[in-house]
Design an enzyme around this catalytic site. Structure first.
Site, PDB file in Angstrom:
ATOM      1  N   ALA A 127       0.832  -1.210   0.000  1.00 30.56           N
ATOM      2  CA  ALA A 127       0.000   0.000   0.000  1.00 30.56           C
ATOM      3  C   ALA A 127       0.864   1.256   0.000  1.00 30.56           C
ATOM      4  CB  ALA A 127      -0.937  -0.018   1.210  1.00 30.56           C
ATOM      5  N   THR A 156       3.251  -7.886   3.226  1.00 32.85           N
ATOM      6  CA  THR A 156       3.267  -8.062   1.770  1.00 32.85           C
ATOM      7  C   THR A 156       4.319  -9.072   1.341  1.00 32.85           C
ATOM      8  OG1 THR A 156       2.572  -5.763   1.488  1.00 32.85           O
ATOM      9  CG2 THR A 156       3.568  -6.841  -0.432  1.00 32.85           C
ATOM     10  N   ALA A 163       3.289 -12.724   1.480  1.00 33.36           N
ATOM     11  CA  ALA A 163       2.059 -13.208   0.830  1.00 33.36           C
ATOM     12  C   ALA A 163       2.417 -14.282  -0.191  1.00 33.36           C
ATOM     13  CB  ALA A 163       1.328 -12.052   0.164  1.00 33.36           C
ATOM     14  N   GLN A 164       1.666 -15.356  -0.151  1.00 31.76           N
ATOM     15  CA  GLN A 164       2.015 -16.477  -1.018  1.00 31.76           C
ATOM     16  C   GLN A 164       1.046 -16.587  -2.183  1.00 31.76           C
ATOM     17  OE1 GLN A 164       2.099 -19.995   1.388  1.00 31.76           O
ATOM     18  NE2 GLN A 164       3.807 -19.305   2.625  1.00 31.76           N
ATOM     19  N   GLY A 165      -0.238 -16.753  -1.845  1.00 32.16           N
ATOM     20  CA  GLY A 165      -1.263 -17.146  -2.811  1.00 32.16           C
ATOM     21  C   GLY A 165      -1.347 -16.246  -4.018  1.00 32.16           C
ATOM     22  N   GLY A 166      -1.676 -14.970  -3.829  1.00 35.20           N
ATOM     23  CA  GLY A 166      -1.751 -14.092  -4.975  1.00 35.20           C
ATOM     24  C   GLY A 166      -2.680 -12.916  -4.805  1.00 35.20           C
ATOM     25  N   GLU A 193      -8.825 -20.048  -5.205  1.00 34.56           N
ATOM     26  CA  GLU A 193      -8.665 -20.232  -3.759  1.00 34.56           C
ATOM     27  C   GLU A 193     -10.036 -20.342  -3.118  1.00 34.56           C
ATOM     28  OE1 GLU A 193      -6.296 -16.885  -2.523  1.00 34.56           O
ATOM     29  OE2 GLU A 193      -4.446 -18.022  -2.826  1.00 34.56           O
ATOM     30  N   ASP A 224       0.542  -0.711  14.806  1.00 32.00           N
ATOM     31  CA  ASP A 224       0.939   0.658  15.192  1.00 32.00           C
ATOM     32  C   ASP A 224       0.031   1.729  14.587  1.00 32.00           C
ATOM     33  OD1 ASP A 224       3.001  -0.796  16.240  1.00 32.00           O
ATOM     34  OD2 ASP A 224       4.586   0.139  15.052  1.00 32.00           O
ATOM     35  N   HIS A 272      -5.811 -17.902   9.858  1.00 31.34           N
ATOM     36  CA  HIS A 272      -5.519 -18.763   8.710  1.00 31.34           C
ATOM     37  C   HIS A 272      -5.570 -20.197   9.197  1.00 31.34           C
ATOM     38  CE1 HIS A 272      -3.764 -20.535   5.181  1.00 31.34           C
ATOM     39  NE2 HIS A 272      -3.920 -19.389   4.567  1.00 31.34           N
ATOM     40  N   ARG A 282     -12.168 -19.603   4.659  1.00 29.89           N
ATOM     41  CA  ARG A 282     -11.135 -19.999   5.621  1.00 29.89           C
ATOM     42  C   ARG A 282     -11.614 -20.002   7.082  1.00 29.89           C
ATOM     43  NH1 ARG A 282      -6.796 -15.351   4.355  1.00 29.89           N
ATOM     44  NH2 ARG A 282      -6.326 -16.868   2.741  1.00 29.89           N
ATOM     45  N   HIS A 291      -4.099 -14.171  11.217  1.00 34.92           N
ATOM     46  CA  HIS A 291      -3.547 -13.936   9.881  1.00 34.92           C
ATOM     47  C   HIS A 291      -3.828 -12.539   9.347  1.00 34.92           C
ATOM     48  CE1 HIS A 291      -2.171 -14.930   5.929  1.00 34.92           C
ATOM     49  NE2 HIS A 291      -3.363 -14.860   5.380  1.00 34.92           N
ATOM     50  N   GLU A 347      -3.900  -2.838   4.871  1.00 38.26           N
ATOM     51  CA  GLU A 347      -4.478  -3.638   5.957  1.00 38.26           C
ATOM     52  C   GLU A 347      -4.825  -2.801   7.180  1.00 38.26           C
ATOM     53  OE1 GLU A 347      -2.447  -7.353   6.507  1.00 38.26           O
ATOM     54  OE2 GLU A 347      -3.545  -7.799   8.358  1.00 38.26           O
ATOM     55  N   ARG A 402     -12.688 -11.685   5.268  1.00 44.94           N
ATOM     56  CA  ARG A 402     -12.009 -11.340   4.015  1.00 44.94           C
ATOM     57  C   ARG A 402     -11.967 -12.525   3.071  1.00 44.94           C
ATOM     58  NH1 ARG A 402      -5.858 -11.502   2.520  1.00 44.94           N
ATOM     59  NH2 ARG A 402      -6.059 -13.301   3.888  1.00 44.94           N
TER      60      ARG A 402
HETATM   61  C1  LIG Z   1       1.975 -15.075   5.343  1.00 43.43           C
HETATM   62  C2  LIG Z   1       0.976 -14.166   4.667  1.00 43.43           C
HETATM   63  C3  LIG Z   1       0.389 -14.542   3.470  1.00 43.43           C
HETATM   64  C4  LIG Z   1      -0.533 -13.721   2.832  1.00 43.43           C
HETATM   65  N1  LIG Z   1      -1.040 -14.075   1.615  1.00 43.43           N
HETATM   66  C5  LIG Z   1      -1.823 -13.190   0.934  1.00 43.43           C
HETATM   67  C6  LIG Z   1      -2.236 -13.453  -0.390  1.00 43.43           C
HETATM   68  O1  LIG Z   1      -1.896 -14.464  -0.982  1.00 43.43           O
HETATM   69  N2  LIG Z   1      -3.015 -12.529  -1.013  1.00 43.43           N
HETATM   70  C7  LIG Z   1      -3.417 -11.366  -0.403  1.00 43.43           C
HETATM   71  O2  LIG Z   1      -4.137 -10.562  -1.015  1.00 43.43           O
HETATM   72  N3  LIG Z   1      -3.026 -11.113   0.853  1.00 43.43           N
HETATM   73  C8  LIG Z   1      -2.228 -11.968   1.528  1.00 43.43           C
HETATM   74  N4  LIG Z   1      -1.826 -11.678   2.799  1.00 43.43           N
HETATM   75  C9  LIG Z   1      -2.219 -10.408   3.387  1.00 43.43           C
HETATM   76  C10 LIG Z   1      -1.447  -9.281   2.698  1.00 43.43           C
HETATM   77  O3  LIG Z   1      -0.120  -9.688   2.521  1.00 43.43           O
HETATM   78  C11 LIG Z   1      -1.483  -8.017   3.506  1.00 43.43           C
HETATM   79  O4  LIG Z   1      -2.774  -7.718   3.929  1.00 43.43           O
HETATM   80  C12 LIG Z   1      -0.973  -6.845   2.676  1.00 43.43           C
HETATM   81  O5  LIG Z   1       0.229  -7.182   2.050  1.00 43.43           O
HETATM   82  C13 LIG Z   1      -0.789  -5.656   3.580  1.00 43.43           C
HETATM   83  O6  LIG Z   1      -0.102  -4.662   2.886  1.00 43.43           O
HETATM   84  P1  LIG Z   1       0.135  -3.282   3.602  1.00 43.43           P
HETATM   85  O7  LIG Z   1       0.955  -2.461   2.669  1.00 43.43           O
HETATM   86  O8  LIG Z   1      -1.138  -2.736   4.080  1.00 43.43           O
HETATM   87  O9  LIG Z   1       0.983  -3.649   4.915  1.00 43.43           O
HETATM   88  P2  LIG Z   1       2.366  -4.415   5.062  1.00 43.43           P
HETATM   89  O10 LIG Z   1       2.755  -5.087   3.830  1.00 43.43           O
HETATM   90  O11 LIG Z   1       2.307  -5.210   6.290  1.00 43.43           O
HETATM   91  O12 LIG Z   1       3.386  -3.214   5.305  1.00 43.43           O
HETATM   92  C14 LIG Z   1       3.355  -2.481   6.504  1.00 43.43           C
HETATM   93  C15 LIG Z   1       4.597  -1.645   6.591  1.00 43.43           C
HETATM   94  O13 LIG Z   1       4.486  -0.722   7.651  1.00 43.43           O
HETATM   95  C16 LIG Z   1       5.686  -0.713   8.424  1.00 43.43           C
HETATM   96  N5  LIG Z   1       5.341  -0.235   9.760  1.00 43.43           N
HETATM   97  C17 LIG Z   1       4.443  -0.750  10.624  1.00 43.43           C
HETATM   98  N6  LIG Z   1       4.395   0.026  11.735  1.00 43.43           N
HETATM   99  C18 LIG Z   1       5.271   1.047  11.552  1.00 43.43           C
HETATM  100  C19 LIG Z   1       5.683   2.154  12.333  1.00 43.43           C
HETATM  101  N7  LIG Z   1       5.177   2.392  13.557  1.00 43.43           N
HETATM  102  N8  LIG Z   1       6.609   2.983  11.823  1.00 43.43           N
HETATM  103  C20 LIG Z   1       7.170   2.768  10.597  1.00 43.43           C
HETATM  104  N9  LIG Z   1       6.819   1.723   9.826  1.00 43.43           N
HETATM  105  C21 LIG Z   1       5.890   0.883  10.292  1.00 43.43           C
HETATM  106  C22 LIG Z   1       6.147  -2.154   8.349  1.00 43.43           C
HETATM  107  O14 LIG Z   1       7.487  -2.269   8.709  1.00 43.43           O
HETATM  108  C23 LIG Z   1       5.864  -2.441   6.873  1.00 43.43           C
HETATM  109  O15 LIG Z   1       6.882  -1.906   6.075  1.00 43.43           O
HETATM  110  C24 LIG Z   1      -0.898 -12.492   3.445  1.00 43.43           C
HETATM  111  C25 LIG Z   1      -0.316 -12.119   4.647  1.00 43.43           C
HETATM  112  C26 LIG Z   1       0.620 -12.942   5.266  1.00 43.43           C
HETATM  113  C27 LIG Z   1       1.247 -12.508   6.551  1.00 43.43           C
END
Ligand SMILES: Cc1cc2nc3c(=O)[nH]c(=O)nc-3n(C[C@H](O)[C@H](O)[C@H](O)COP(=O)(O)OP(=O)(O)OC[C@H]3O[C@@H](n4cnc5c(N)ncnc54)[C@H](O)[C@@H]3O)c2cc1C
Length: 519
Positions: A18, A45, A48-51, A116, A211, A232, A278, A339, A363, A374
């Site tokens: 994001a 991010t 993330a495995q699936g897609g 999925e 946070d 999960h 799930r 999860h 997220e 979800r």
């Molecule tokens: C194992 C796993 C598998 C998944 N598989 C899938 C999938 O197949 N398909 C799907 O759609 N989703 C999947 N998800 C969910 C998906 O990956 C996440 O919901 C999505 O990537 C979240 O993206 P984001 O950018 O919101 O947050 P994130 O990718 O979690 O990034 C958050 C960022 O914020 C930073 N941060 C947090 N707090 C602070 C702070 N106080 N100060 C500075 N930086 C901070 C972190 O270090 C990180 O860089 C999966 C999640 C996991 C854990």
């Protein structure tokens, strides 16, 4: 302005899908500063495995994707939000391809679309089973090429600063230099990801401590639907594995769940069997484990061609092999784990939070896409689409005459006595254990009340620490974890029904009208 102040047009907190996608869309119009609390790729991010779900095949339709999402969300999705995100999803996939994301293709060169649980059609764009890593790689490369974007690693946001209900920046701890600086910005975007680390078993990496949700709540934003923590169903059960996720797509490709005696059980819980949403699979496993007293069940894909298994699931294959399990020959021991956070900072698809100049995406945000549950692979796409619309909104806003508003420096507490840091570790473990045991997959009034009493006590203890001692990142995270735990418990107590992934023994039925929980 103080000489150690850092200023930017736009401050992005978080470098997952994001935050990075948003930064790219802003960078031609403003200078963008991304802070991230560890190394830049470390995020949900990246694991993330699936897609990523998007309608890309002629045999699929927007209506299908919308309907699947609404069914999964169990009456609590915002239909207009679902439609907007689903319809914009294919464009976002196209943009990922343009910046070099390498997704699997069929022999004809089309995108290879997986399926999925909960999806009625093949629509999951993937890069083997390491999709998140590929997206993160492509986005980070594109960000590195843009001169208007700066990323600061090892910088953790501590608290947002507001004046007259407008965000004017953030206090940020430079973990290496161990000092708190004022980061002054015209616009601030929370892209801080999930909350998995609030529970003792989770698929999320260490950074997922909620946070952004905690900071936004303290800044006066509304927090929505926090009771909906998705568990999960299948993470690897192994003493040294941490919580390695075994992707949903194994079940999509035919893997079956059995108990340790080899009895297949999903048929007695849902007609979709292993392809049920799930939450149903997670509860079924939880029930099987409670009945049998065992610590895990088995997920078996060994009936498939070994070459297919190895090439379709290289990540899972290698990871399991490193723990002595050959998934082409034997079943995988699995347990559920926290999860995904369906709730979060209440935000529009344009990221608006109700606090002026403060935006939330990914997220951390709760837009109403997921409702009470979800649909798999709908979260990365939500991050991409909301980054797109939020950037469009912010670009418009910055055309107005904005000035940076300095604020007073952080006032530190007294020195930390190193003996006391053990209390931080102890409290963190206690919160995570009690959230798992009392606020987990199956909830009851008694368990929630017990959790609330304990969390209230811990909150008072942690608050005292926070104000009395010099801040470090462990303390920042602990304070956020306890607040997020409190928000989850409060929300769960307010929901007097069973809906989606919130399952209550005391209120087994669904109320006729679906309402959001707002705090
Ligand atoms: C194992 C796993 C598998 C998944 N598989 C899938 C999938 O197949 N398909 C799907 O759609 N989703 C999947 N998800 C969910 C998906 O990956 C996440 O919901 C999505 O990537 C979240 O993206 P984001 O950018 O919101 O947050 P994130 O990718 O979690 O990034 C958050 C960022 O914020 C930073 N941060 C947090 N707090 C602070 C702070 N106080 N100060 C500075 N930086 C901070 C972190 O270090 C990180 O860089 C999966 C999640 C996991 C854990």
């Amino acid at each position: 302005m103080n000489k150690v102040d850092v200023s930017s047009d736009v401050l992005v907190i978080g470098s997952g899908v994001a935050g990075l996608a948003f930064a790219l869309k802003m960078a031609d119009y403003a200078n963008v500063l991304i802070i991230t609390k560890k190394e830049k790729a470390e995020s949900n991010t990246n694991y993330a495995q699936g897609g990523v779900a998007a309608v890309l095949s002629p045999s699929d339709s927007f209506d299908n994707h919308v309907n699947d999402t609404l069914i999964c969300g169990d009456g609590l999705c915002e239909k207009d939000v679902v439609e907007k995100i689903v319809k914009t999803a294919p464009t976002c996939i196209k943009e990922l391809l343009e910046i070099g994301a390498d997704f699997n293709r069929t022999e004809d060169g089309d995108l290879d679309l997986g399926i999925e649980g909960g999806h009625s059609k093949r629509r999951i764009v993937h890069s083997d089973d390491l999709t998140g890593r590929e997206i993160e790689r492509a986005l980070l490369n594109a960000v590195a090429r843009h001169p208007s974007i700066t990323i600061l690693e090892n910088h953790i946001a501590v608290n947002l600063v507001t004046r007259n209900n407008r965000c004017i920046g953030c206090y940020v701890l430079d973990k290496r230099g161990n000092m708190i600086q004022n980061f002054i910005s015209k616009l601030t975007v929370l892209a801080t990801g999930g909350i998995g680390r609030v529970f003792s078993h989770t698929t999320n990496p260490d950074v997922a401590t909620g946070d952004g949700i905690a900071m936004a709540y303290r800044a006066g934003a509304t927090i929505m639907d926090m009771e909906f923590t998705q568990f999960h169903p299948t993470t690897l059960y192994h003493p040294s594995a941490g919580s390695f996720l075994i992707s949903e797509s194994l079940r999509g490709e035919g893997a079956i769940l059995t108990d340790r005696k080899g009895r297949r059980f999903m048929g007695s819980y849902n007609p979709m069997k292993e392809l049920a949403p799930r939450d149903i699979v997670a509860r079924a496993i939880d029930n099987e484990l409670k009945k049998s007293g065992e610590s895990y069940v088995l997920l078996d894909i060994s009936m498939k061609n070994p070459d297919f298994v190895r090439t379709r699931f290289p990540g899972v294959y290698e990871q399991c092999r490193s723990f002595g399990i050959d998934i082409t020959k034997e079943p995988i021991p699995v347990v559920p784990a926290a999860h995904y956070c369906c709730g979060g900072v209440r935000a529009t698809v344009e990221g608006e939070t109700g606090v002026g100049n403060l935006y939330a995406i990914g997220e951390t945000a709760c837009t109403g896409l997921h409702g009470a549950n979800r649909l798999a692979s709908n979260s990365i796409i939500e991050g991409l689409v909301c980054a797109h619309y939020t950037a469009r909104r912010c670009r418009e806003l910055l055309k107005k005459d904005f000035s940076l508003r300095p604020f007073s420096p952080w006032e530190s507490g007294k020195a930390v006595d190193s003996d006391e840091m053990i209390v931080v570790t102890h409290n963190r473990e206690e919160i995570r254990r009690l959230m798992w045991n009392y606020v987990g997959i199956v909830r009851s009034n008694n368990r929630l009340a017990r959790a609330k009493d304990r969390i209230d006590l811990l909150t008072r203890e942690i608050d005292k620490y926070y104000w009395d001692f010099i801040i470090n990142s462990d303390l920042v995270e602990l304070r956020n974890i306890v607040l997020v735990a409190q928000l989850i418990i409060e929300s769960a107590l307010m929901r007097k029904e069973t809906r989606g992934i919130h399952y209550s023994l005391d209120y087994p039925n669904k109320l006729p009208i679906a309402r959001h929980t707002l705090l």
